[in-house]
Design a protein around this motif. Sequence first.
Motif, PDB file in Angstrom:
ATOM      1  N   PRO A  55       0.812  -1.227   0.000  1.00  0.00           N
ATOM      2  CA  PRO A  55       0.000   0.000   0.000  1.00  0.00           C
ATOM      3  C   PRO A  55       0.845   1.276   0.000  1.00  0.00           C
ATOM      4  N   MET A  56       2.023   1.233   0.629  1.00  0.00           N
ATOM      5  CA  MET A  56       2.871   2.438   0.635  1.00  0.00           C
ATOM      6  C   MET A  56       3.435   2.690  -0.766  1.00  0.00           C
ATOM      7  N   GLN A  57       3.767   1.624  -1.492  1.00  0.00           N
ATOM      8  CA  GLN A  57       4.250   1.788  -2.867  1.00  0.00           C
ATOM      9  C   GLN A  57       3.138   2.345  -3.758  1.00  0.00           C
ATOM     10  N   THR A  58       1.944   1.796  -3.591  1.00  0.00           N
ATOM     11  CA  THR A  58       0.794   2.284  -4.369  1.00  0.00           C
ATOM     12  C   THR A  58       0.551   3.763  -4.072  1.00  0.00           C
ATOM     13  N   ALA A  59       0.673   4.138  -2.808  1.00  0.00           N
ATOM     14  CA  ALA A  59       0.438   5.537  -2.425  1.00  0.00           C
ATOM     15  C   ALA A  59       1.446   6.460  -3.113  1.00  0.00           C
ATOM     16  N   PHE A  60       2.700   6.039  -3.213  1.00  0.00           N
ATOM     17  CA  PHE A  60       3.708   6.866  -3.914  1.00  0.00           C
ATOM     18  C   PHE A  60       3.337   6.994  -5.390  1.00  0.00           C
ATOM     19  N   LYS A  61       2.860   5.895  -5.983  1.00  0.00           N
ATOM     20  CA  LYS A  61       2.488   5.928  -7.404  1.00  0.00           C
ATOM     21  C   LYS A  61       1.298   6.868  -7.603  1.00  0.00           C
ATOM     22  N   GLU A  62       0.303   6.744  -6.754  1.00  0.00           N
ATOM     23  CA  GLU A  62      -0.928   7.516  -6.961  1.00  0.00           C
ATOM     24  C   GLU A  62      -0.780   8.987  -6.607  1.00  0.00           C
ATOM     25  N   ASN A  63       0.142   9.299  -5.693  1.00  0.00           N
ATOM     26  CA  ASN A  63       0.297  10.691  -5.272  1.00  0.00           C
ATOM     27  C   ASN A  63       1.482  11.379  -5.938  1.00  0.00           C
ATOM     28  N   HIS A  64       2.016  10.782  -6.970  1.00  0.00           N
ATOM     29  CA  HIS A  64       3.153  11.348  -7.683  1.00  0.00           C
ATOM     30  C   HIS A  64       4.284  11.643  -6.700  1.00  0.00           C
ATOM     31  N   GLY A  65       4.604  10.634  -5.871  1.00  0.00           N
ATOM     32  CA  GLY A  65       5.599  10.813  -4.810  1.00  0.00           C
ATOM     33  C   GLY A  65       7.026  10.616  -5.260  1.00  0.00           C
ATOM     34  N   LEU A  66       7.250  10.507  -6.581  1.00  0.00           N
ATOM     35  CA  LEU A  66       8.623  10.353  -7.053  1.00  0.00           C
ATOM     36  C   LEU A  66       8.796  11.008  -8.411  1.00  0.00           C
ATOM     37  N   GLN A  67      10.041  11.411  -8.662  1.00  0.00           N
ATOM     38  CA  GLN A  67      10.372  11.893 -10.003  1.00  0.00           C
ATOM     39  C   GLN A  67      11.443  10.979 -10.584  1.00  0.00           C
ATOM     40  N   CYS A  68      12.738  11.192 -10.236  1.00  0.00           N
ATOM     41  CA  CYS A  68      13.759  10.290 -10.796  1.00  0.00           C
ATOM     42  C   CYS A  68      13.692   8.923 -10.151  1.00  0.00           C
ATOM     43  N   GLY A  69      13.189   8.835  -8.913  1.00  0.00           N
ATOM     44  CA  GLY A  69      13.027   7.554  -8.239  1.00  0.00           C
ATOM     45  C   GLY A  69      14.223   7.087  -7.438  1.00  0.00           C
ATOM     46  N   PHE A  70      15.302   7.864  -7.447  1.00  0.00           N
ATOM     47  CA  PHE A  70      16.513   7.368  -6.765  1.00  0.00           C
ATOM     48  C   PHE A  70      16.310   7.240  -5.259  1.00  0.00           C
ATOM     49  N   CYS A  71      15.634   8.220  -4.657  1.00  0.00           N
ATOM     50  CA  CYS A  71      15.452   8.203  -3.200  1.00  0.00           C
ATOM     51  C   CYS A  71      14.296   7.290  -2.788  1.00  0.00           C
ATOM     52  N   THR A  72      13.490   6.862  -3.780  1.00  0.00           N
ATOM     53  CA  THR A  72      12.191   6.254  -3.485  1.00  0.00           C
ATOM     54  C   THR A  72      12.254   4.971  -2.645  1.00  0.00           C
ATOM     55  N   PRO A  73      13.163   4.029  -2.931  1.00  0.00           N
ATOM     56  CA  PRO A  73      13.185   2.837  -2.065  1.00  0.00           C
ATOM     57  C   PRO A  73      13.369   3.201  -0.591  1.00  0.00           C
ATOM     58  N   GLY A  74      14.267   4.142  -0.324  1.00  0.00           N
ATOM     59  CA  GLY A  74      14.487   4.577   1.054  1.00  0.00           C
ATOM     60  C   GLY A  74      13.263   5.287   1.617  1.00  0.00           C
ATOM     61  N   MET A  75      12.625   6.107   0.781  1.00  0.00           N
ATOM     62  CA  MET A  75      11.431   6.837   1.224  1.00  0.00           C
ATOM     63  C   MET A  75      10.292   5.870   1.553  1.00  0.00           C
ATOM     64  N   VAL A  76      10.112   4.852   0.724  1.00  0.00           N
ATOM     65  CA  VAL A  76       9.029   3.882   0.969  1.00  0.00           C
ATOM     66  C   VAL A  76       9.323   3.096   2.249  1.00  0.00           C
ATOM     67  N   MET A  77      10.578   2.659   2.421  1.00  0.00           N
ATOM     68  CA  MET A  77      10.916   1.911   3.643  1.00  0.00           C
ATOM     69  C   MET A  77      10.718   2.794   4.869  1.00  0.00           C
ATOM     70  N   LYS A  78      11.093   4.072   4.744  1.00  0.00           N
ATOM     71  CA  LYS A  78      10.901   5.011   5.857  1.00  0.00           C
ATOM     72  C   LYS A  78       9.414   5.265   6.072  1.00  0.00           C
ATOM     73  N   GLY A  79       8.660   5.389   4.985  1.00  0.00           N
ATOM     74  CA  GLY A  79       7.218   5.618   5.089  1.00  0.00           C
ATOM     75  C   GLY A  79       6.534   4.480   5.847  1.00  0.00           C
ATOM     76  N   ILE A  80       6.919   3.249   5.533  1.00  0.00           N
ATOM     77  CA  ILE A  80       6.332   2.093   6.231  1.00  0.00           C
ATOM     78  C   ILE A  80       6.705   2.134   7.716  1.00  0.00           C
ATOM     79  N   ASP A  81       7.957   2.504   7.981  1.00  0.00           N
ATOM     80  CA  ASP A  81       8.419   2.607   9.372  1.00  0.00           C
ATOM     81  C   ASP A  81       7.614   3.677  10.127  1.00  0.00           C
ATOM     82  N   ILE A  82       7.343   4.798   9.468  1.00  0.00           N
ATOM     83  CA  ILE A  82       6.548   5.860  10.099  1.00  0.00           C
ATOM     84  C   ILE A  82       5.136   5.334  10.393  1.00  0.00           C
ATOM     85  N   ALA A  83       4.544   4.670   9.393  1.00  0.00           N
ATOM     86  CA  ALA A  83       3.172   4.158   9.564  1.00  0.00           C
ATOM     87  C   ALA A  83       3.120   3.093  10.656  1.00  0.00           C
TER      88      ALA A  83
END
Lengths: 157, 266
Positions: A88-116
């Motif tokens: 669901p966190m990956q889907t949320a990044f896709k649906e909310n345009h949470g990435l551009q180049c995507g380089f930071c994204t794996p870390g952001m998603v892992m951090k997002g799950i940790d926050i949740a």
Amino acid sequence: MAEASVTLTVNGREVSATVDPRTLLVHFLREQLQLTGTHVGCDTSQCGACTVHLDGRAVKSCALLAVQLEGADVTTIEGVGGPDEMHPMQTAFKENHGLQCGFCTPGMVMKGIDIANRHAAPDEATIRRELEGNLCRCTGYHNIVESIAAGAREMSG
Amino acid sequence: MYPFTYHRPASLDDARARLAASEDGRPLAGGMSLIPTMRFRLSSCSDLVDLNAIDGLAGIERHEGGIRIGAMTRHAAVEASAEVREAIPALAALAGSIGDVQVRNRGTIGGSICFADPAADYPAGILGLGASVNTDRRSIAADDFFTGLYETALEDGELVVSVDFPVPERAGWAKFGNQASRFAVVAVMVSLAGGAVRLAVTGAKSHVFRVPEMEAALAADFSAEALEGIAVASEGLNEDLHADAAYRAHLVGVMAKRAVRAALAP
Ligand SMILES: Cc1cc2nc3c(=O)[nH]c(=O)nc-3n(C[C@H](O)[C@H](O)[C@H](O)COP(=O)(O)OP(=O)(O)OC[C@H]3O[C@@H](n4cnc5c(N)ncnc54)[C@H](O)[C@@H]3O)c2cc1C
Ligand code: FES
Ligand code: FES
């Protein structure tokens, strides 16, 4: 220098390997296990692109030695979901345009799950403070914050 | 990284023996300072003795005299501890202001004070709260522990086991952090206990220091206003691309007042 052996769990599977004690966890994941979703974005342990979960908590895999992780449980971005079955966190990044180049994204998603995992309905201030260890050079963070809020809602709902 | 032999002892005695037997051995705690400096080849060692598998080195205990924090206690555990939040909320605030979540999940109080980075937060907590550092050999008073740039009173192979914090009547923490690294440009811990005031500054010099003029003024009148007009000389203060010495001297005054206000906040 003596090689060392280590046995740990990565994405639910037990892995035994022989490593040079100098091997950082991030290099072990990327080069020995071919799990290249975890990125290296800096050499000062500041950017968070290498964030993985160690025994359920977010850590920077560039500041840990693989040899330290005897018996540990590590989860990488590959372990949370993929193109066929997204977390669901990956889907949320896709649906909310949470990435551009995507380089930071794996870390952001892992951090997002940790926050949740630690905050049921994190507000914007909480998410921004929690993201202090994750840098993004593209998005300006706005949509990352939105993505994590949406992902957290989805995870708790 | 230069090569080294890795050890993972299960007891303090075993760790001591391995350090003693090595040519140039070093303990490894959270690794948040040591691993980056080894990666840059700024430091090296023949043997790395990992303290992470030793039972009993991590934990927070409330006892009559105060709070004891084990050397391997992570910053995140101090930040979240109900005992610390209740007894010394300023110390929980300090721990929560270190780096970022990922760093706080690994970094330890023992590693922070042994590394003695000039911009590290815990040294101000130790000195400003008048804690004592317990090693495998002795107890060292805060005023004697930090001796210079990355220098402490520890002897070769001496291991920090825990830190004892007395519980003050009031204490306050104020930090002006660098936006990128999160380290302190200047940060202040102030405490009031039995009429005595301690005020310690980190980030501004080679190592943490107290400011006697401010302590005297606060002992007479514990309020931010009492610090009005007391300036810290800029001579000898750190200068780098983040702040020159005059700006740091100014920040010491501002952070000291904020720390006092934090200590007085209900
Ligand atoms: C991105 C980033 C941001 C950071 N921001 C901050 C910040 O804002 N404020 C701050 O204060 N710090 C900051 N730090 C540093 C962090 O707090 C470290 O955790 C801390 O300085 C070192 O603790 P450690 O447990 O990681 O120790 P290690 O890195 O494992 O060890 C540090 C040193 O202490 C020695 N040592 C460790 N434990 C013992 C022991 N028990 N007895 C004797 N010697 C010992 C080691 O041999 C080594 O020389 C930051 C680090 C990073 C990577
Ligand atoms: S690669 Fe680990 S923090 Fe940047
Ligand atoms: S999307 Fe490019 S660095 Fe974040």
